[in-house]
Design a protein around this motif. Structure first.
Motif, mmCIF file in Angstrom:
data_model
loop_
_atom_site.group_PDB
_atom_site.id
_atom_site.type_symbol
_atom_site.label_atom_id
_atom_site.label_comp_id
_atom_site.label_asym_id
_atom_site.label_seq_id
_atom_site.Cartn_x
_atom_site.Cartn_y
_atom_site.Cartn_z
ATOM 1 N N ARG A 54 -7.508 37.584 -8.352
ATOM 2 C CA ARG A 54 -7.481 38.634 -9.376
ATOM 3 C C ARG A 54 -7.325 39.992 -8.714
ATOM 4 O O ARG A 54 -7.905 40.247 -7.659
ATOM 5 C CB ARG A 54 -8.755 38.623 -10.209
ATOM 6 C CG ARG A 54 -8.814 37.442 -11.142
ATOM 7 C CD ARG A 54 -9.923 37.553 -12.136
ATOM 8 N NE ARG A 54 -9.815 36.439 -13.084
ATOM 9 C CZ ARG A 54 -10.710 36.180 -13.987
ATOM 10 N NH1 ARG A 54 -11.787 36.921 -14.109
ATOM 11 N NH2 ARG A 54 -10.536 35.156 -14.807
ATOM 12 N N VAL A 55 -6.533 40.847 -9.374
ATOM 13 C CA VAL A 55 -6.346 42.226 -8.934
ATOM 14 C C VAL A 55 -6.759 43.105 -10.106
ATOM 15 O O VAL A 55 -6.242 42.955 -11.212
ATOM 16 C CB VAL A 55 -4.875 42.501 -8.549
ATOM 17 C CG1 VAL A 55 -4.684 43.958 -8.190
ATOM 18 C CG2 VAL A 55 -4.431 41.591 -7.417
ATOM 19 N N THR A 56 -7.703 44.010 -9.866
ATOM 20 C CA THR A 56 -8.213 44.866 -10.931
ATOM 21 C C THR A 56 -7.637 46.268 -10.796
ATOM 22 O O THR A 56 -7.607 46.837 -9.700
ATOM 23 C CB THR A 56 -9.757 44.935 -10.877
ATOM 24 O OG1 THR A 56 -10.276 43.599 -10.977
ATOM 25 C CG2 THR A 56 -10.317 45.785 -11.998
ATOM 26 N N VAL A 57 -7.158 46.801 -11.926
ATOM 27 C CA VAL A 57 -6.659 48.176 -11.978
ATOM 28 C C VAL A 57 -7.302 48.864 -13.171
ATOM 29 O O VAL A 57 -7.788 48.209 -14.095
ATOM 30 C CB VAL A 57 -5.113 48.238 -12.105
ATOM 31 C CG1 VAL A 57 -4.446 47.555 -10.914
ATOM 32 C CG2 VAL A 57 -4.618 47.650 -13.397
ATOM 33 N N GLY A 58 -7.308 50.184 -13.142
ATOM 34 C CA GLY A 58 -7.859 50.954 -14.249
ATOM 35 C C GLY A 58 -6.827 51.180 -15.335
ATOM 36 O O GLY A 58 -5.633 51.319 -15.063
ATOM 37 N N LYS A 59 -7.296 51.215 -16.570
ATOM 38 C CA LYS A 59 -6.402 51.481 -17.698
ATOM 39 C C LYS A 59 -5.759 52.849 -17.484
ATOM 40 O O LYS A 59 -6.425 53.813 -17.118
ATOM 41 C CB LYS A 59 -7.170 51.452 -19.012
ATOM 42 C CG LYS A 59 -6.268 51.663 -20.209
ATOM 43 C CD LYS A 59 -7.006 51.541 -21.516
ATOM 44 C CE LYS A 59 -6.020 51.730 -22.672
ATOM 45 N NZ LYS A 59 -6.696 51.660 -23.952
ATOM 46 N N GLY A 60 -4.447 52.910 -17.685
ATOM 47 C CA GLY A 60 -3.708 54.159 -17.527
ATOM 48 C C GLY A 60 -3.070 54.332 -16.162
ATOM 49 O O GLY A 60 -2.263 55.240 -15.976
ATOM 50 N N GLU A 61 -3.423 53.483 -15.194
ATOM 51 C CA GLU A 61 -2.825 53.605 -13.862
ATOM 52 C C GLU A 61 -1.364 53.178 -13.876
ATOM 53 O O GLU A 61 -0.969 52.299 -14.641
ATOM 54 C CB GLU A 61 -3.578 52.734 -12.843
ATOM 55 C CG GLU A 61 -4.914 53.286 -12.443
ATOM 56 C CD GLU A 61 -5.562 52.510 -11.311
ATOM 57 O OE1 GLU A 61 -6.334 53.112 -10.568
ATOM 58 O OE2 GLU A 61 -5.301 51.302 -11.170
ATOM 59 N N LEU A 62 -0.570 53.816 -13.016
ATOM 60 C CA LEU A 62 0.814 53.424 -12.811
ATOM 61 C C LEU A 62 0.800 52.323 -11.752
ATOM 62 O O LEU A 62 0.342 52.533 -10.631
ATOM 63 C CB LEU A 62 1.655 54.612 -12.343
ATOM 64 C CG LEU A 62 3.141 54.338 -12.138
ATOM 65 C CD1 LEU A 62 3.801 53.903 -13.444
ATOM 66 C CD2 LEU A 62 3.834 55.584 -11.597
ATOM 67 N N VAL A 63 1.274 51.131 -12.150
ATOM 68 C CA VAL A 63 1.216 49.955 -11.285
ATOM 69 C C VAL A 63 2.634 49.565 -10.884
ATOM 70 O O VAL A 63 3.527 49.509 -11.724
ATOM 71 C CB VAL A 63 0.543 48.765 -12.016
ATOM 72 C CG1 VAL A 63 0.527 47.519 -11.145
ATOM 73 C CG2 VAL A 63 -0.862 49.138 -12.456
ATOM 74 N N ARG A 64 2.826 49.305 -9.600
ATOM 75 C CA ARG A 64 4.111 48.789 -9.107
ATOM 76 C C ARG A 64 3.836 47.463 -8.407
ATOM 77 O O ARG A 64 3.043 47.384 -7.479
ATOM 78 C CB ARG A 64 4.755 49.752 -8.125
ATOM 79 C CG ARG A 64 6.123 49.262 -7.632
ATOM 80 C CD ARG A 64 6.803 50.224 -6.655
ATOM 81 N NE ARG A 64 7.002 51.519 -7.291
ATOM 82 C CZ ARG A 64 6.599 52.683 -6.758
ATOM 83 N NH1 ARG A 64 5.984 52.708 -5.605
ATOM 84 N NH2 ARG A 64 6.833 53.814 -7.395
#
Length: 152
Positions: free
Chosen positions: A85-95
């Motif tokens: 699993r990879v966790t990111v914050g809502k609103g982050e620009l993900v590539r």
């Protein structure tokens, strides 16, 4: 009496095609969701005086930096880094950038984003993580789960 003209037949055929395309959207082995070619950062039109700048340098300068860069390599059906699993914050620009040793297609579930993965050439998708939840990121041809994206 109703007469079917060539224009009517063309309109009916177009409507049937659009309806078929809408019905076939969704995830499946043979679908083609918003597939992009291997991404190249967008470039802006440069004035003639900037012709001495290399294309890659100008492309990099015009691409906003991603808040989160996720890189995956697939070789002999092995995913590196291993699936997790990879966790990111809502609103982050993900590539997400994936390089596979065989031609395939990258798909981000829930966001319905995809990219073609020619063998040995990186393919990328970039998006704003605006939906919270758990989303699978996979390949379609080899059916490998690359990771689960958690947006919080």
């Amino acid at each position: 009496m109703f007469v079917r003209t060539p224009a009517f037949r063309t309109s009916a055929a177009l409507a049937a095609s659009v309806l078929t395309a809408l019905l076939l959207t969704g995830c499946g082995q043979g679908d083609d969701p918003s597939v992009a070619t291997p991404s190249t950062p967008p470039t802006s039109a440069a004035p003639p005086s900037a012709a001495t700048t290399s294309p890659s340098a100008s492309a990099i300068a015009s691409t906003p930096a991603a808040d989160r860069q996720i890189t995956v390599t697939i070789a002999k059906r092995r995913v590196d880094p291993p699936t997790g699993r990879v966790t990111v914050g809502k609103g982050e620009l993900v590539r997400i950038t994936v390089t596979s040793d065989v031609a395939d297609e990258l798909h981000v579930h829930g966001y319905d984003l995809g990219a073609r993965l020619p063998a040995g050439t990186p393919g990328s998708v970039e998006f704003r993580a605006d939906k919270t939840g758990l989303f699978e990121v996979e390949t379609h041809e080899t059916e490998l789960v690359l990771f689960q994206l958690v947006v919080r």
